[in-house]
Design an enzyme around this catalytic site. Sequence first.
Site, PDB file in Angstrom:
ATOM      1  N   ALA A  12       0.818  -1.204   0.000  1.00  0.00           N
ATOM      2  CA  ALA A  12       0.000   0.000   0.000  1.00  0.00           C
ATOM      3  C   ALA A  12       0.851   1.253   0.000  1.00  0.00           C
ATOM      4  CB  ALA A  12      -0.952  -0.008   1.190  1.00  0.00           C
ATOM      5  N   GLY A  13       1.804   1.321  -0.929  1.00  0.00           N
ATOM      6  CA  GLY A  13       2.485   2.582  -1.209  1.00  0.00           C
ATOM      7  C   GLY A  13       1.688   3.301  -2.289  1.00  0.00           C
ATOM      8  N   SER A  43       6.912   5.006   0.167  1.00  0.00           N
ATOM      9  CA  SER A  43       6.310   6.170  -0.499  1.00  0.00           C
ATOM     10  C   SER A  43       6.067   7.293   0.499  1.00  0.00           C
ATOM     11  CB  SER A  43       4.970   5.808  -1.137  1.00  0.00           C
ATOM     12  OG  SER A  43       5.128   4.830  -2.105  1.00  0.00           O
ATOM     13  N   GLN A  47      10.920  12.184   0.085  1.00  0.00           N
ATOM     14  CA  GLN A  47      10.993  13.650   0.120  1.00  0.00           C
ATOM     15  C   GLN A  47      10.955  14.205  -1.280  1.00  0.00           C
ATOM     16  OE1 GLN A  47      14.474  15.181   2.126  1.00  0.00           O
ATOM     17  NE2 GLN A  47      14.350  13.492   3.551  1.00  0.00           N
ATOM     18  N   GLY A  48      11.661  13.507  -2.154  1.00  0.00           N
ATOM     19  CA  GLY A  48      11.751  13.945  -3.534  1.00  0.00           C
ATOM     20  C   GLY A  48      10.347  14.094  -4.050  1.00  0.00           C
ATOM     21  N   GLU A 113      15.970  19.243 -10.102  1.00  0.00           N
ATOM     22  CA  GLU A 113      16.749  18.149  -9.504  1.00  0.00           C
ATOM     23  C   GLU A 113      17.743  17.632 -10.530  1.00  0.00           C
ATOM     24  OE1 GLU A 113      14.223  15.235  -7.599  1.00  0.00           O
ATOM     25  OE2 GLU A 113      13.659  16.645  -6.024  1.00  0.00           O
ATOM     26  N   HIS A 229      21.642   6.553  -2.949  1.00  0.00           N
ATOM     27  CA  HIS A 229      21.418   8.001  -2.933  1.00  0.00           C
ATOM     28  C   HIS A 229      22.676   8.655  -2.372  1.00  0.00           C
ATOM     29  CE1 HIS A 229      19.761  11.939  -2.191  1.00  0.00           C
ATOM     30  NE2 HIS A 229      18.671  11.585  -2.854  1.00  0.00           N
ATOM     31  N   ARG A 275      22.467  10.687 -10.578  1.00  0.00           N
ATOM     32  CA  ARG A 275      22.586  10.175  -9.208  1.00  0.00           C
ATOM     33  C   ARG A 275      23.691   9.127  -9.089  1.00  0.00           C
ATOM     34  NH1 ARG A 275      16.968   8.896  -6.594  1.00  0.00           N
ATOM     35  NH2 ARG A 275      16.888  11.146  -6.407  1.00  0.00           N
ATOM     36  N   HIS A 336      18.991   3.069  -1.834  1.00  0.00           N
ATOM     37  CA  HIS A 336      17.803   3.919  -1.958  1.00  0.00           C
ATOM     38  C   HIS A 336      16.695   3.303  -2.802  1.00  0.00           C
ATOM     39  CE1 HIS A 336      15.613   7.680  -2.079  1.00  0.00           C
ATOM     40  NE2 HIS A 336      15.732   7.786  -3.390  1.00  0.00           N
ATOM     41  N   GLU A 360       7.861  -0.096  -7.519  1.00  0.00           N
ATOM     42  CA  GLU A 360       9.270  -0.488  -7.435  1.00  0.00           C
ATOM     43  C   GLU A 360       9.475  -1.994  -7.549  1.00  0.00           C
ATOM     44  OE1 GLU A 360      11.350   1.424  -4.237  1.00  0.00           O
ATOM     45  OE2 GLU A 360      13.217   0.349  -4.648  1.00  0.00           O
ATOM     46  N   ARG A 371      17.745   5.196 -12.008  1.00  0.00           N
ATOM     47  CA  ARG A 371      16.502   5.978 -12.070  1.00  0.00           C
ATOM     48  C   ARG A 371      16.770   7.474 -11.996  1.00  0.00           C
ATOM     49  NH1 ARG A 371      13.462   8.270  -8.299  1.00  0.00           N
ATOM     50  NH2 ARG A 371      14.196   7.060  -6.521  1.00  0.00           N
ATOM     51  N   SER A 376       9.949   8.092  -9.276  1.00  0.00           N
ATOM     52  CA  SER A 376       9.402   6.857  -8.701  1.00  0.00           C
ATOM     53  C   SER A 376       7.976   7.012  -8.181  1.00  0.00           C
ATOM     54  CB  SER A 376      10.310   6.295  -7.612  1.00  0.00           C
ATOM     55  OG  SER A 376      10.431   7.195  -6.566  1.00  0.00           O
TER      56      SER A 376
HETATM   57  C1  SIN Z   1      15.415  12.907  -3.124  1.00  0.00           C
HETATM   58  O1  SIN Z   1      14.626  13.689  -2.613  1.00  0.00           O
HETATM   59  O2  SIN Z   1      16.569  13.189  -3.328  1.00  0.00           O
HETATM   60  C2  SIN Z   1      14.945  11.532  -3.498  1.00  0.00           C
HETATM   61  C3  SIN Z   1      14.107  11.644  -4.679  1.00  0.00           C
HETATM   62  C4  SIN Z   1      14.021  10.397  -5.471  1.00  0.00           C
HETATM   63  O3  SIN Z   1      14.455   9.343  -5.027  1.00  0.00           O
HETATM   64  O4  SIN Z   1      13.566  10.493  -6.591  1.00  0.00           O
END
Ligand code: SIN
Length: 530
Positions: A12-13, A43, A47-48, A113, A229, A275, A336, A360, A371, A376
Amino acid sequence: MGARNTVLVIGAGVAGLSVALAAAKRGFTVFVLHRSPRSRCNSAWAQGGVAAAVGKGDSPRQHAQDTCAAGRGLNDPRAVLQLTQQAEEALEQANLLDVFVHAQDGSLQLGQEAAHRHPRILHAPGGLTGQALMARLWEQVDAQPRIRWIAGRAVRLLIDDRGCQGAWVVPEGETMAQPILAAQTVLATGGFAGLYAHSTNPAETNGEGLALAYEAGATLADLEFVQFHPTAYLPPDGSQPLLLSEALRGAGAILIDAQGQRILAGHPQGELAGRDVVAQAVWQAEHGPQATQVFLSLERVPKARVFEAFGGLAEQLTRYGYDLAEDPVPIAPVAHFTMGGVCTDRWGRTNVPALWAVGEVACTGVHGANRLASNSLLEGLVFGQTLAAALTEREPATAAMGERPQVPPSIDRIRVPQLAVALEEKAGIVRDEDHLAQWEEDLSSGTFDANLPAAPLLLLAAAARWRTESRGAHLRRDFPDANPAWRGHIYHQRDLGSWFAPLYPQTRPVTLGRADTRQLHHERGSYAWA
Ligand code: SIN
């Protein structure tokens, strides 16, 4: 249960709830299986933001090109275009657009980003995007009478000659598995990056969905690609690493060594390189010959912006004595995201009839070998809705359920810490033949716990050994360059072994051999291949 229109969603994400909501709107009765509390989910921790090409001068095609460039030649362009072209519509369908920060003129505020050529990242206030998104999705789930949430965990899929008929499930607080019959079963269990000793994921992100699918005969692919990450803060008390979002670098944060020198000064994209590049550069700086601590510094970001955009994170860091606006924060790369998973078509179908996978846990080919940031949550939304639209009613299961399975132990970094540490040391961000071989040996000899559902980890090791090149998130110190001959995917199936399929047209698949997971489980005599 077991009616023609019943769907069991395991996980349940954002992906699982997207399927559930869209399927319920289409008249399906949906059971959502998830451990409690609801918030222990990758999920919700994200933060991203969510990438969507809605800005001036941007387009889904450019977003797709950036996604493919980040993926280092292994993306499926059709899946990528599906992701980028459906982004805005998927957000609208899920009633999420007002969760994001808007500019004064009412338009969506777009952040930058790494490896995105335009600002195109939507964020919730304070940078707590996952939390805000999940709260909104749960609100809708709770108001939808066709969806029922069951707290518990699936321990085996119910498979007969017509395909998947549901799952054996252990409800929380109970010790015996019970069958849930369903016309269609959807895996939305997330990846396995949570198994690493240092991870941005909750410990529950442990690859159990992959193990269930593999055991049921589904094909897995790309397991060697584990994304680290680059910027996590590791609390000195060993508690959960704190992700310092890539959005910070998008806003102007830099990476410096102990002497204050920028470690990515020589890279054309600097801190906004892909990344994989940034994580590997941080690792090299911290473990190379002149080993130095690397810091994230916001000295170039206006203070007001730090608190406006990253208030949630700034508050969390104060607990460890850091002022995000003023202090360079020591960082390290941590596990990550897993690009590989259960192979699906673009609608989420696996090779096992009536078994689907999304988010995922799935491998649609959308991410390739690495990625792109903020793709995501978007993947979960877009592919969740597409999957729901492809679901059909089906005769309920009539097959015998077989013997009630024993309940296998849960594999996670807290319960089996020595496994998590060894995984990180031997199959972590930098790999080589010797360490990978040791890792395979550790697993096959039952060093950690003979009953663990470790098949995906063995396959990860085997694939990482076979892939004698470096590409995206897979970095081999003994094969540091990309090799065009390895431009393709490594697949695994329980009954067929493993094979490599190059992306070149008219080139035949190459049989690689068998990572003997079947033997592993038979020998240990536990829950597998009954
Ligand atoms: C992040 O906020 O750096 C992670 C974002 C992500 O994994 O896409």
